[in-house]
Design a protein around this motif. Structure first.
Motif, PDB file in Angstrom:
ATOM      1  N   ALA A 162      48.870  40.625  51.462  1.00 18.56           N
ATOM      2  CA  ALA A 162      48.300  39.304  51.745  1.00 18.56           C
ATOM      3  C   ALA A 162      47.419  39.353  52.990  1.00 18.56           C
ATOM      4  CB  ALA A 162      49.412  38.273  51.918  1.00 18.56           C
ATOM      5  N   MET A 163      47.884  40.024  54.038  1.00 20.23           N
ATOM      6  CA  MET A 163      47.111  40.096  55.275  1.00 20.23           C
ATOM      7  C   MET A 163      45.824  40.888  55.067  1.00 20.23           C
ATOM      8  SD  MET A 163      48.645  38.276  57.523  1.00 20.23           S
ATOM      9  CE  MET A 163      48.223  38.746  59.209  1.00 20.23           C
ATOM     10  N   LEU A 164      45.883  41.972  54.298  1.00 22.97           N
ATOM     11  CA  LEU A 164      44.682  42.758  54.024  1.00 22.97           C
ATOM     12  C   LEU A 164      43.677  41.944  53.215  1.00 22.97           C
ATOM     13  CD1 LEU A 164      46.362  46.173  53.130  1.00 22.97           C
ATOM     14  CD2 LEU A 164      44.937  45.717  55.141  1.00 22.97           C
TER      15      LEU A 164
ATOM     16  N   LEU B  97      31.436  24.088  55.438  1.00 25.93           N
ATOM     17  CA  LEU B  97      31.522  25.546  55.357  1.00 25.93           C
ATOM     18  C   LEU B  97      32.922  26.027  55.739  1.00 25.93           C
ATOM     19  CD1 LEU B  97      28.088  26.540  56.938  1.00 25.93           C
ATOM     20  CD2 LEU B  97      28.756  26.746  54.532  1.00 25.93           C
ATOM     21  N   VAL B  98      33.513  25.398  56.748  1.00 24.09           N
ATOM     22  CA  VAL B  98      34.877  25.755  57.156  1.00 24.09           C
ATOM     23  C   VAL B  98      35.864  25.432  56.037  1.00 24.09           C
ATOM     24  CG1 VAL B  98      36.754  25.236  58.777  1.00 24.09           C
ATOM     25  CG2 VAL B  98      34.419  25.542  59.621  1.00 24.09           C
ATOM     26  N   ASP B  99      35.645  24.302  55.353  1.00 20.55           N
ATOM     27  CA  ASP B  99      36.492  23.950  54.207  1.00 20.55           C
ATOM     28  C   ASP B  99      36.426  25.052  53.144  1.00 20.55           C
ATOM     29  OD1 ASP B  99      37.378  21.558  55.241  1.00 20.55           O
ATOM     30  OD2 ASP B  99      35.854  20.341  54.221  1.00 20.55           O
ATOM     31  N   GLY B 100      35.211  25.531  52.884  1.00 20.82           N
ATOM     32  CA  GLY B 100      35.034  26.588  51.897  1.00 20.82           C
ATOM     33  C   GLY B 100      35.713  27.878  52.330  1.00 20.82           C
ATOM     34  N   ALA B 101      35.615  28.187  53.619  1.00 18.11           N
ATOM     35  CA  ALA B 101      36.254  29.394  54.142  1.00 18.11           C
ATOM     36  C   ALA B 101      37.772  29.286  54.031  1.00 18.11           C
ATOM     37  CB  ALA B 101      35.839  29.612  55.595  1.00 18.11           C
ATOM     38  N   ALA B 102      38.305  28.111  54.375  1.00 19.08           N
ATOM     39  CA  ALA B 102      39.750  27.911  54.306  1.00 19.08           C
ATOM     40  C   ALA B 102      40.251  28.051  52.876  1.00 19.08           C
ATOM     41  CB  ALA B 102      40.108  26.531  54.864  1.00 19.08           C
ATOM     42  N   GLN B 103      39.509  27.502  51.925  1.00 18.42           N
ATOM     43  CA  GLN B 103      39.913  27.609  50.523  1.00 18.42           C
ATOM     44  C   GLN B 103      39.889  29.065  50.064  1.00 18.42           C
ATOM     45  OE1 GLN B 103      41.225  25.247  48.603  1.00 18.42           O
ATOM     46  NE2 GLN B 103      41.517  26.807  47.018  1.00 18.42           N
ATOM     47  N   ALA B 104      38.889  29.815  50.509  1.00 18.84           N
ATOM     48  CA  ALA B 104      38.803  31.233  50.151  1.00 18.84           C
ATOM     49  C   ALA B 104      39.986  32.010  50.727  1.00 18.84           C
ATOM     50  CB  ALA B 104      37.485  31.827  50.647  1.00 18.84           C
ATOM     51  N   VAL B 105      40.398  31.656  51.943  1.00 15.25           N
ATOM     52  CA  VAL B 105      41.552  32.310  52.566  1.00 15.25           C
ATOM     53  C   VAL B 105      42.828  31.987  51.794  1.00 15.25           C
ATOM     54  CG1 VAL B 105      43.059  32.277  54.610  1.00 15.25           C
ATOM     55  CG2 VAL B 105      40.585  32.490  54.888  1.00 15.25           C
ATOM     56  N   ILE B 106      42.985  30.721  51.408  1.00 13.47           N
ATOM     57  CA  ILE B 106      44.159  30.299  50.631  1.00 13.47           C
ATOM     58  C   ILE B 106      44.253  31.102  49.333  1.00 13.47           C
ATOM     59  CG2 ILE B 106      45.127  28.385  49.284  1.00 13.47           C
ATOM     60  CD1 ILE B 106      43.927  26.502  51.461  1.00 13.47           C
ATOM     61  N   GLU B 107      43.135  31.235  48.644  1.00 12.83           N
ATOM     62  CA  GLU B 107      43.119  31.961  47.375  1.00 12.83           C
ATOM     63  C   GLU B 107      43.374  33.453  47.576  1.00 12.83           C
ATOM     64  OE1 GLU B 107      39.348  30.963  45.720  1.00 12.83           O
ATOM     65  OE2 GLU B 107      39.892  28.862  45.333  1.00 12.83           O
ATOM     66  N   ALA B 108      42.830  34.030  48.647  1.00 12.85           N
ATOM     67  CA  ALA B 108      43.022  35.453  48.927  1.00 12.85           C
ATOM     68  C   ALA B 108      44.483  35.749  49.260  1.00 12.85           C
ATOM     69  CB  ALA B 108      42.118  35.896  50.080  1.00 12.85           C
ATOM     70  N   HIS B 109      45.093  34.867  50.051  1.00  9.57           N
ATOM     71  CA  HIS B 109      46.491  35.058  50.435  1.00  9.57           C
ATOM     72  C   HIS B 109      47.383  35.027  49.196  1.00  9.57           C
ATOM     73  CE1 HIS B 109      50.452  34.071  52.223  1.00  9.57           C
ATOM     74  NE2 HIS B 109      50.000  34.726  53.267  1.00  9.57           N
ATOM     75  N   ALA B 110      47.120  34.086  48.312  1.00  4.59           N
ATOM     76  CA  ALA B 110      47.913  33.967  47.082  1.00  4.59           C
ATOM     77  C   ALA B 110      47.699  35.187  46.177  1.00  4.59           C
ATOM     78  CB  ALA B 110      47.546  32.690  46.341  1.00  4.59           C
ATOM     79  N   ALA B 111      46.452  35.622  46.046  1.00  6.28           N
ATOM     80  CA  ALA B 111      46.141  36.763  45.183  1.00  6.28           C
ATOM     81  C   ALA B 111      46.729  38.052  45.737  1.00  6.28           C
ATOM     82  CB  ALA B 111      44.629  36.906  45.033  1.00  6.28           C
ATOM     83  N   GLY B 112      46.725  38.182  47.063  1.00  6.61           N
ATOM     84  CA  GLY B 112      47.230  39.401  47.682  1.00  6.61           C
ATOM     85  C   GLY B 112      48.704  39.640  47.435  1.00  6.61           C
ATOM     86  N   ARG B 113      49.488  38.590  47.425  1.00  7.65           N
ATOM     87  CA  ARG B 113      50.943  38.753  47.265  1.00  7.65           C
ATOM     88  C   ARG B 113      51.411  38.507  45.835  1.00  7.65           C
ATOM     89  NH1 ARG B 113      52.636  33.557  47.129  1.00  7.65           N
ATOM     90  NH2 ARG B 113      51.215  32.036  48.052  1.00  7.65           N
ATOM     91  N   ALA B 114      50.508  38.098  44.953  1.00  7.26           N
ATOM     92  CA  ALA B 114      50.882  37.778  43.569  1.00  7.26           C
ATOM     93  C   ALA B 114      51.495  38.982  42.855  1.00  7.26           C
ATOM     94  CB  ALA B 114      49.661  37.283  42.802  1.00  7.26           C
ATOM     95  N   GLY B 115      52.637  38.770  42.233  1.00 12.81           N
ATOM     96  CA  GLY B 115      53.274  39.805  41.438  1.00 12.81           C
ATOM     97  C   GLY B 115      53.950  40.906  42.233  1.00 12.81           C
ATOM     98  N   VAL B 116      54.040  40.750  43.559  1.00 14.64           N
ATOM     99  CA  VAL B 116      54.671  41.772  44.405  1.00 14.64           C
ATOM    100  C   VAL B 116      56.048  41.265  44.843  1.00 14.64           C
ATOM    101  CG1 VAL B 116      54.461  43.166  46.492  1.00 14.64           C
ATOM    102  CG2 VAL B 116      52.406  42.505  45.228  1.00 14.64           C
ATOM    103  N   ASP B 117      57.089  41.962  44.450  1.00 11.56           N
ATOM    104  CA  ASP B 117      58.449  41.517  44.759  1.00 11.56           C
ATOM    105  C   ASP B 117      58.887  41.873  46.178  1.00 11.56           C
ATOM    106  OD1 ASP B 117      58.849  40.392  42.234  1.00 11.56           O
ATOM    107  OD2 ASP B 117      59.484  42.313  41.380  1.00 11.56           O
ATOM    108  N   ASP B 118      58.503  43.059  46.633  1.00 12.72           N
ATOM    109  CA  ASP B 118      58.929  43.491  47.966  1.00 12.72           C
ATOM    110  C   ASP B 118      58.246  42.649  49.036  1.00 12.72           C
ATOM    111  OD1 ASP B 118      60.066  45.269  50.001  1.00 12.72           O
ATOM    112  OD2 ASP B 118      57.990  45.932  50.270  1.00 12.72           O
ATOM    113  N   PRO B 119      59.012  41.937  49.892  1.00 10.69           N
ATOM    114  CA  PRO B 119      58.406  41.060  50.897  1.00 10.69           C
ATOM    115  C   PRO B 119      57.462  41.783  51.856  1.00 10.69           C
ATOM    116  CG  PRO B 119      60.734  40.553  50.659  1.00 10.69           C
ATOM    117  CD  PRO B 119      60.487  41.826  49.901  1.00 10.69           C
ATOM    118  N   ALA B 120      57.810  42.998  52.268  1.00  9.17           N
ATOM    119  CA  ALA B 120      56.962  43.740  53.206  1.00  9.17           C
ATOM    120  C   ALA B 120      55.623  44.093  52.570  1.00  9.17           C
ATOM    121  CB  ALA B 120      57.674  45.011  53.675  1.00  9.17           C
ATOM    122  N   GLU B 121      55.667  44.575  51.343  1.00  6.02           N
ATOM    123  CA  GLU B 121      54.416  44.909  50.659  1.00  6.02           C
ATOM    124  C   GLU B 121      53.599  43.653  50.390  1.00  6.02           C
ATOM    125  OE1 GLU B 121      52.725  46.980  46.553  1.00  6.02           O
ATOM    126  OE2 GLU B 121      54.773  47.393  47.217  1.00  6.02           O
TER     127      GLU B 121
END
Length: 219
Positions: free
Chosen positions: A104-106, A75-99
């Motif tokens: 990504a954190m949200l 279950l922890v493996d599944g949670a970690a994978q979901a976090v990895i995917e969320a982090h990548a999706a959150g920052r995808a296509g965003v050029d400004d580092p702060a945004e």
């Protein structure tokens, strides 16, 4: 004739094996889904309880997971994978580092909130070192993002990017615990994670608040 018959038998056996594998995968996924729900409801739920809730015999659960610790680790493996995917999706296509960092954190908190009780439970059987190892890809991506922000002057913290990534990681764990202990509302934790990440990276308070407000995560 013999060759055709042999080929047909081989094809049938392959199809049967594939169907059996698909059923096993489906059973495993169902057991994990039910186990997550049961463990979040009752952290002391036994393998027997999980089997009954999943509508399978105890032997089926043990056929996929030799013990409760192995089930929690999966279950922890599944949670970690979901976090990895969320982090990548959150920052995808965003050029400004702060945004990109804020998004990504949200996005990560959205996943972390679902699994925060599991992480507290997992610490009984999965070491924090083990959990941190699973999150290595997120940490590495975070380091790259922080370094890019520092080089461009968006992030003004003198703390090295590698160290800041650990600060952000521990911030998430700390906020999970704060929500679990009732010190912070779950709805406030995502913005708090993004705000803390921005401020610790050296983004000004006013700048951080304007960004979070634009993202719908302001005060």
């Amino acid at each position: 004739m013999t060759t055709g018959s042999s080929s047909s038998s081989s094809s049938s056996a392959s199809s049967a094996s594939s169907a059996s594998s698909s059923r096993a995968d489906a059973n495993r996924r169902r057991i994990m889904d039910v186990a997550l729900a049961e463990l979040l409801r009752d952290p002391d739920a036994s393998m027997d309880q999980i089997a009954r809730a999943a509508g399978v015999v105890r032997r089926t659960v043990y056929g996929h997971f030799p013990n409760r610790e192995a089930l929690v680790a999966a279950l922890v493996d599944g949670a970690a994978q979901a976090v990895i995917e969320a982090h990548a999706a959150g920052r995808a296509g965003v050029d400004d580092p702060a945004e990109a960092l804020a998004r990504a954190m949200l996005a990560v908190w959205h996943i972390a909130d679902r699994y925060r009780l599991l992480v507290a439970l997992a610490q009984r059987s999965v070491t924090m070192e083990g959990i941190k190892q699973r999150l290595t890809p997120v940490r590495e991506d975070c380091v790259a993002l922080l370094r890019r922000g520092q080089e461009s002057g968006v992030f003004r913290s003198p703390v090295p990017a590698g160290a800041l990534a650990y600060v952000h990681e521990q911030t998430l764990f700390g906020l999970m615990e704060a929500v679990n202990e009732g010190a912070l509302a779950a709805s406030e934790a995502g913005p708090a994670a993004a705000r803390t990440a921005l401020l610790s990276a050296g983004v000004g308070v006013g700048e951080a608040e304007r960004l979070l407000g634009r993202l719908g995560a302001g005060r």
